[in-house]
Design a protein around this motif. Sequence first.
Motif, PDB file in Angstrom:
ATOM      1  N   GLN A  17       0.838  -1.201   0.000  1.00  0.00           N
ATOM      2  CA  GLN A  17       0.000   0.000   0.000  1.00  0.00           C
ATOM      3  C   GLN A  17       0.877   1.257   0.000  1.00  0.00           C
ATOM      4  O   GLN A  17       0.594   2.220  -0.720  1.00  0.00           O
ATOM      5  CB  GLN A  17      -0.866  -0.036   1.261  1.00  0.00           C
ATOM      6  CG  GLN A  17      -2.206   0.554   1.131  1.00  0.00           C
ATOM      7  CD  GLN A  17      -3.015   0.359   2.408  1.00  0.00           C
ATOM      8  OE1 GLN A  17      -2.511   0.012   3.468  1.00  0.00           O
ATOM      9  NE2 GLN A  17      -4.293   0.604   2.294  1.00  0.00           N
ATOM     10  N   ARG A  18       1.942   1.243   0.805  1.00  0.00           N
ATOM     11  CA  ARG A  18       2.861   2.392   0.847  1.00  0.00           C
ATOM     12  C   ARG A  18       3.524   2.613  -0.507  1.00  0.00           C
ATOM     13  O   ARG A  18       3.738   3.757  -0.925  1.00  0.00           O
ATOM     14  CB  ARG A  18       3.916   2.203   1.936  1.00  0.00           C
ATOM     15  CG  ARG A  18       3.419   2.574   3.317  1.00  0.00           C
ATOM     16  CD  ARG A  18       4.556   2.722   4.316  1.00  0.00           C
ATOM     17  NE  ARG A  18       5.288   1.487   4.565  1.00  0.00           N
ATOM     18  CZ  ARG A  18       4.935   0.581   5.479  1.00  0.00           C
ATOM     19  NH1 ARG A  18       3.867   0.768   6.219  1.00  0.00           N
ATOM     20  NH2 ARG A  18       5.657  -0.514   5.640  1.00  0.00           N
ATOM     21  N   ALA A  19       3.857   1.528  -1.205  1.00  0.00           N
ATOM     22  CA  ALA A  19       4.478   1.664  -2.527  1.00  0.00           C
ATOM     23  C   ALA A  19       3.516   2.331  -3.503  1.00  0.00           C
ATOM     24  O   ALA A  19       3.906   3.257  -4.241  1.00  0.00           O
ATOM     25  CB  ALA A  19       4.906   0.292  -3.049  1.00  0.00           C
ATOM     26  N   VAL A  20       2.274   1.908  -3.495  1.00  0.00           N
ATOM     27  CA  VAL A  20       1.278   2.522  -4.394  1.00  0.00           C
ATOM     28  C   VAL A  20       1.036   3.975  -3.989  1.00  0.00           C
ATOM     29  O   VAL A  20       0.921   4.858  -4.840  1.00  0.00           O
ATOM     30  CB  VAL A  20      -0.033   1.708  -4.410  1.00  0.00           C
ATOM     31  CG1 VAL A  20      -1.106   2.422  -5.222  1.00  0.00           C
ATOM     32  CG2 VAL A  20       0.211   0.315  -4.977  1.00  0.00           C
ATOM     33  N   ASP A  21       1.010   4.242  -2.689  1.00  0.00           N
ATOM     34  CA  ASP A  21       0.837   5.614  -2.212  1.00  0.00           C
ATOM     35  C   ASP A  21       2.005   6.493  -2.655  1.00  0.00           C
ATOM     36  O   ASP A  21       1.817   7.645  -3.048  1.00  0.00           O
ATOM     37  CB  ASP A  21       0.699   5.623  -0.691  1.00  0.00           C
ATOM     38  CG  ASP A  21       0.282   6.973  -0.161  1.00  0.00           C
ATOM     39  OD1 ASP A  21      -0.648   7.571  -0.738  1.00  0.00           O
ATOM     40  OD2 ASP A  21       0.903   7.442   0.819  1.00  0.00           O
ATOM     41  N   SER A  22       3.204   5.931  -2.607  1.00  0.00           N
ATOM     42  CA  SER A  22       4.392   6.664  -3.058  1.00  0.00           C
ATOM     43  C   SER A  22       4.277   7.000  -4.542  1.00  0.00           C
ATOM     44  O   SER A  22       4.608   8.118  -4.965  1.00  0.00           O
ATOM     45  CB  SER A  22       5.639   5.824  -2.794  1.00  0.00           C
ATOM     46  OG  SER A  22       6.780   6.433  -3.332  1.00  0.00           O
ATOM     47  N   LEU A  23       3.811   6.039  -5.331  1.00  0.00           N
ATOM     48  CA  LEU A  23       3.596   6.307  -6.757  1.00  0.00           C
ATOM     49  C   LEU A  23       2.553   7.402  -6.955  1.00  0.00           C
ATOM     50  O   LEU A  23       2.719   8.300  -7.791  1.00  0.00           O
ATOM     51  CB  LEU A  23       3.164   5.029  -7.476  1.00  0.00           C
ATOM     52  CG  LEU A  23       4.217   3.936  -7.625  1.00  0.00           C
ATOM     53  CD1 LEU A  23       3.574   2.653  -8.153  1.00  0.00           C
ATOM     54  CD2 LEU A  23       5.353   4.394  -8.524  1.00  0.00           C
ATOM     55  N   SER A  24       1.497   7.335  -6.168  1.00  0.00           N
ATOM     56  CA  SER A  24       0.427   8.331  -6.261  1.00  0.00           C
ATOM     57  C   SER A  24       0.949   9.731  -5.922  1.00  0.00           C
ATOM     58  O   SER A  24       0.601  10.711  -6.582  1.00  0.00           O
ATOM     59  CB  SER A  24      -0.720   7.953  -5.322  1.00  0.00           C
ATOM     60  OG  SER A  24      -1.720   8.933  -5.341  1.00  0.00           O
ATOM     61  N   ASP A  25       1.794   9.811  -4.877  1.00  0.00           N
ATOM     62  CA  ASP A  25       2.357  11.103  -4.481  1.00  0.00           C
ATOM     63  C   ASP A  25       3.193  11.727  -5.597  1.00  0.00           C
ATOM     64  O   ASP A  25       3.333  12.940  -5.672  1.00  0.00           O
ATOM     65  CB  ASP A  25       3.225  10.947  -3.232  1.00  0.00           C
ATOM     66  CG  ASP A  25       2.405  10.637  -1.989  1.00  0.00           C
ATOM     67  OD1 ASP A  25       1.173  10.819  -2.025  1.00  0.00           O
ATOM     68  OD2 ASP A  25       3.012  10.201  -0.972  1.00  0.00           O
ATOM     69  N   ARG A  26       3.750  10.875  -6.462  1.00  0.00           N
ATOM     70  CA  ARG A  26       4.572  11.364  -7.579  1.00  0.00           C
ATOM     71  C   ARG A  26       3.754  11.547  -8.857  1.00  0.00           C
ATOM     72  O   ARG A  26       4.310  11.644  -9.943  1.00  0.00           O
ATOM     73  CB  ARG A  26       5.708  10.392  -7.821  1.00  0.00           C
ATOM     74  CG  ARG A  26       6.654  10.366  -6.646  1.00  0.00           C
ATOM     75  CD  ARG A  26       7.793   9.457  -6.941  1.00  0.00           C
ATOM     76  NE  ARG A  26       8.727   9.567  -5.861  1.00  0.00           N
ATOM     77  CZ  ARG A  26       9.226   8.527  -5.206  1.00  0.00           C
ATOM     78  NH1 ARG A  26       8.893   7.311  -5.552  1.00  0.00           N
ATOM     79  NH2 ARG A  26      10.065   8.714  -4.222  1.00  0.00           N
ATOM     80  N   ARG A  27       2.451  11.508  -8.711  1.00  0.00           N
ATOM     81  CA  ARG A  27       1.519  11.730  -9.821  1.00  0.00           C
ATOM     82  C   ARG A  27       1.517  10.606 -10.853  1.00  0.00           C
ATOM     83  O   ARG A  27       1.158  10.807 -12.007  1.00  0.00           O
ATOM     84  CB  ARG A  27       1.786  13.067 -10.524  1.00  0.00           C
ATOM     85  CG  ARG A  27       1.770  14.271  -9.619  1.00  0.00           C
ATOM     86  CD  ARG A  27       0.353  14.562  -9.153  1.00  0.00           C
ATOM     87  NE  ARG A  27       0.301  15.805  -8.387  1.00  0.00           N
ATOM     88  CZ  ARG A  27       0.041  15.850  -7.084  1.00  0.00           C
ATOM     89  NH1 ARG A  27      -0.186  14.738  -6.412  1.00  0.00           N
ATOM     90  NH2 ARG A  27      -0.008  16.994  -6.459  1.00  0.00           N
ATOM     91  N   PHE A  28       1.930   9.400 -10.428  1.00  0.00           N
ATOM     92  CA  PHE A  28       1.820   8.240 -11.312  1.00  0.00           C
ATOM     93  C   PHE A  28       0.334   7.893 -11.426  1.00  0.00           C
ATOM     94  O   PHE A  28      -0.398   7.930 -10.431  1.00  0.00           O
ATOM     95  CB  PHE A  28       2.594   7.049 -10.723  1.00  0.00           C
ATOM     96  CG  PHE A  28       2.523   5.810 -11.572  1.00  0.00           C
ATOM     97  CD1 PHE A  28       3.347   5.655 -12.669  1.00  0.00           C
ATOM     98  CD2 PHE A  28       1.615   4.800 -11.269  1.00  0.00           C
ATOM     99  CE1 PHE A  28       3.283   4.514 -13.456  1.00  0.00           C
ATOM    100  CE2 PHE A  28       1.547   3.651 -12.048  1.00  0.00           C
ATOM    101  CZ  PHE A  28       2.382   3.517 -13.151  1.00  0.00           C
ATOM    102  N   PRO A  29      -0.160   7.564 -12.608  1.00  0.00           N
ATOM    103  CA  PRO A  29      -1.580   7.199 -12.755  1.00  0.00           C
ATOM    104  C   PRO A  29      -1.848   5.823 -12.119  1.00  0.00           C
ATOM    105  O   PRO A  29      -1.734   4.785 -12.771  1.00  0.00           O
ATOM    106  CB  PRO A  29      -1.797   7.194 -14.266  1.00  0.00           C
ATOM    107  CG  PRO A  29      -0.439   6.998 -14.855  1.00  0.00           C
ATOM    108  CD  PRO A  29       0.551   7.570 -13.881  1.00  0.00           C
ATOM    109  N   VAL A  30      -2.180   5.836 -10.820  1.00  0.00           N
ATOM    110  CA  VAL A  30      -2.297   4.594 -10.051  1.00  0.00           C
ATOM    111  C   VAL A  30      -3.456   3.703 -10.496  1.00  0.00           C
ATOM    112  O   VAL A  30      -3.520   2.540 -10.085  1.00  0.00           O
ATOM    113  CB  VAL A  30      -2.392   4.880  -8.527  1.00  0.00           C
ATOM    114  CG1 VAL A  30      -1.072   5.394  -7.998  1.00  0.00           C
ATOM    115  CG2 VAL A  30      -3.532   5.826  -8.213  1.00  0.00           C
ATOM    116  N   GLU A  31      -4.316   4.197 -11.359  1.00  0.00           N
ATOM    117  CA  GLU A  31      -5.370   3.326 -11.894  1.00  0.00           C
ATOM    118  C   GLU A  31      -4.786   2.234 -12.779  1.00  0.00           C
ATOM    119  O   GLU A  31      -5.485   1.298 -13.160  1.00  0.00           O
ATOM    120  CB  GLU A  31      -6.449   4.136 -12.642  1.00  0.00           C
ATOM    121  CG  GLU A  31      -5.948   4.907 -13.833  1.00  0.00           C
ATOM    122  CD  GLU A  31      -5.432   6.313 -13.480  1.00  0.00           C
ATOM    123  OE1 GLU A  31      -5.189   7.074 -14.426  1.00  0.00           O
ATOM    124  OE2 GLU A  31      -5.272   6.635 -12.290  1.00  0.00           O
TER     125      GLU A  31
END
Length: 148
Positions: A17-31
């Motif tokens: 979950q933290r890894a996906v959150d980190s991606l989200s914080d960097r504006r990665f399209p987490v969808e």
Amino acid sequence: MGTHVPLASYGSYEEAQRAVDSLSDRRFPVEHTVIVGMDLKLVERVLGRLTMLRAASLGAASGLWFGLLIGLFFAIFTPGLRNSIAVILWGLFWGLVAGALFGLVAHALQRGRRDFLSRSEMVADRYEVRVTPDRLDEARRMLETGPH
């Protein structure tokens, strides 16, 4: 889910979950990501012995909630505050009685085959964060650069 390829593997869901959150914080399209539990197991935790008294108590507790719901429903249509309170109290009482009886009967019908309480949960040995193939390189770079 579509086709997703492994990006990283973690020992706990929270780490994934933290890894996906980190991606989200960097504006990665987490969808474009999924978290997949790997090597799933059903774990049933035994909480204690189920006696007749405990079965009646658990039934009474759930019956109280049902009785409260019914009592409140009928209280809406009952004139006067005193009468409304009486209807709610009767609902609680009969919910408790009916719940305890249902708990006892359900336990008795088991005939000793399951005299314990338990809680089941699905547990994974590891969790993979996966992304769509077209986003793999971008996601890998973002995770490798560390916290934002």
